[in-house]
Enzyme design. Structure first.
Site, PDB file in Angstrom:
ATOM      1  N   LYS A  80       0.855  -1.194  -0.015  1.00 24.07           N
ATOM      2  CA  LYS A  80      -0.038   0.030   0.193  1.00 24.07           C
ATOM      3  C   LYS A  80       0.936   1.262  -0.183  1.00 24.07           C
ATOM      4  CE  LYS A  80      -4.629   0.680   0.333  1.00 24.07           C
ATOM      5  NZ  LYS A  80      -5.442  -0.427   0.111  1.00 24.07           N
TER       6      LYS A  80
HETATM    7  N1  GLU Z   1      -7.118   0.072  -3.272  1.00 26.11           N
HETATM    8  C1  GLU Z   1      -7.813  -1.303  -3.603  1.00 26.11           C
HETATM    9  C2  GLU Z   1      -7.872  -2.018  -2.529  1.00 26.11           C
HETATM   10  O1  GLU Z   1      -7.693  -1.685  -1.435  1.00 26.11           O
HETATM   11  C3  GLU Z   1      -7.164  -2.015  -4.781  1.00 26.11           C
HETATM   12  C4  GLU Z   1      -6.070  -2.681  -4.872  1.00 26.11           C
HETATM   13  C5  GLU Z   1      -5.397  -2.877  -6.034  1.00 26.11           C
HETATM   14  O2  GLU Z   1      -6.187  -2.992  -7.278  1.00 26.11           O
HETATM   15  O3  GLU Z   1      -4.254  -3.242  -6.151  1.00 26.11           O
HETATM   16  O4  GLU Z   1      -8.248  -3.317  -2.509  1.00 26.11           O
END
Ligand code: GLU
Length: 417
Positions: free
Chosen positions: A107
């Site tokens: 993240k």
């Molecule tokens: N931000 C999204 C989540 O929390 C998508 C993450 C992604 O597609 O890598 O799942």
């Protein structure tokens, strides 16, 4: 909505500790999984439109790369902290494992308020941030995607900056890209569509019907507004929705598309004609069948959970429910479809996008949605069965499935050197 005392990282670690005890997790593996593999903090100097230079703080955390490259979104928000990004990265590890896609969790976040910045300022910040983390991202290493306040355009700037530095196009470095540069059909609505599939499964298990059910959605970003639209299209009545400025309620139901048009014009859902104002706290306690928290963490708490009247809570947001609130909802008999399952549709179609980008061979929207449904249904049933056989909440069941998979992979690979 922010609460300075709430620490999502402490919450994420304690969730893992709880499941480690239940599954009798090897203490060494537990120690490994309790911490992120890598966390990078960078300073991002940006030339602002008024000629001044501002410096933003940004993070990229890679919790795990055991089952594959780390994968997860990038968030732009004034309340971002390193601890929040660490928690979100850990949750991504469990999310990818629970739906069985070959990624670990990552993240990123930048402390900024993009709503008060120009497009040029956001672009320069994004490109400089990409340059600062260029050594730790890439299609085989770590693949960012959209999250709170980031979108396909931001992904295009990351892809371009990364590619210009490599000297050739590298579409696999991000997902959630615009279609014209290698994005996937269906990615934009995938989080909401995956959430709909899990709601449909939950409704069936509860002997309810989606058609004619009442729904409340907190948050009107990409996940929230599209969830409202899809649920409305399935014949549910959307009674109330909200965004960071407040919420609206109508006992006759709302048309999500008309509400979106109002938000695009006025920057908020607030003030939509023919509705009553509600706060982001009040909205959680509205009488309804299905509640979809689709905003930020720490919304269903010891304080707000007692008012919940929904039969099903589907967590489109990451970390919206605290452990205290979990206990309260369990006692009330509310079925909580946990975030790592309910919102896994986004990263699942990100996986499809990554595969398509690498192969340079693209699928139709129908193919994407059929494959998404099959993964979401399988994961839902595995978690539901684990819940019944272990007599635990659906959240704990999802953790049992996910942590077991990551622990197994860690054991198989062994500890290097
Ligand atoms: N931000 C999204 C989540 O929390 C998508 C993450 C992604 O597609 O890598 O799942």
């Amino acid at each position: 909505m922010a609460n300075k005392e709430f620490n999502p990282w402490a919450m994420a670690q304690s969730q893992l500790d709880q499941v480690a005890e239940i599954i009798d997790l090897d203490p060494g593996i537990h120690r490994v999984l309790r911490l992120p593999r890598r966390a990078l903090t960078v300073s991002i100097p940006v030339k602002m439109d008024d000629g001044s230079v501002q410096v933003f703080e940004g993070y990229r955390v890679q919790h795990s790369q055991t089952r594959g490259p780390s994968k997860g979104g990038l968030r732009y928000h004034q309340d971002v902290t390193l601890d929040e990004v660490k928690a979100l990265a850990m949750w991504m590890t469990w999310k990818c494992a629970v739906v069985g896609i070959p990624f670990g969790g990552g993240k990123g976040g930048i402390i900024c308020n993009p709503k008060e910045m120009s497009e040029g300022e956001v672009e320069r910040m994004t490109r400089r941030f990409t340059a600062e983390m260029i050594m730790i991202i890439g299609p085989e290493v770590d693949i960012p995607a959209p999250d709170v306040n980031t979108n396909p355009q931001v992904m295009a700037w990351i892809m371009d900056t990364y590619s210009m530095n490599r000297g050739y196009p590298v579409p696999g470095v991000v997902t959630g890209k615009p279609l014209d540069i290698g994005g996937s059909q269906g990615r934009n609505e995938a989080t909401a569509r995956g959430c709909l599939f899990s709601i449909q499964n939950a409704v069936k298990k509860k002997g309810m019907k989606l058609e004619g059910s009442t729904v409340v959605v907190q948050g009107y970003g990409n996940a929230g507004w599209i969830a409202a639209r899809l649920l409305h299209e399935c014949g549910a009545t959307v009674l109330a929705v909200s965004d960071s400025r407040g919420g609206i309620y109508s006992k006759n139901g709302l048309d999500p598309v008309a509400v979106l048009e109002h938000k695009q014009k006025t920057k908020s859902v607030v003030g939509f004609p023919g509705t009553d104002a509600v706060t982001n706290e009040e909205i959680l306690g509205i009488e309804c069948d299905i509640l979809v928290p689709a905003a930020l963490e720490n919304q269903l708490t010891e304080k707000t959970a007692p008012a919940v009247k929904a039969k099903i809570v589907a967590e489109a947001a990451n970390g919206p429910t605290t452990p205290d609130a979990d206990r309260i909802l369990e006692e009330k008999g509310v079925l909580v479809i946990p975030d790592i399952l309910a919102n896994a549709g986004g990263v699942t179609v990100s996986y499809f996008e990554w595969v398509q980008s690498i192969q340079e061979y693209f699928w139709t929207r129908e193919e994407v949605n059929v494959k998404l449904k099959s993964i979401m249904d399988k994961a839902f049933n595995e978690v539901y069965d684990t819940m019944e056989s272990n007599k635990v909440s659906m959240r704990l069941a999802s953790y049992i499935v996910a942590v077991n998979r990551v622990a197994e992979a860690t054991t198989l690979r062994g500890i290097y050197p």
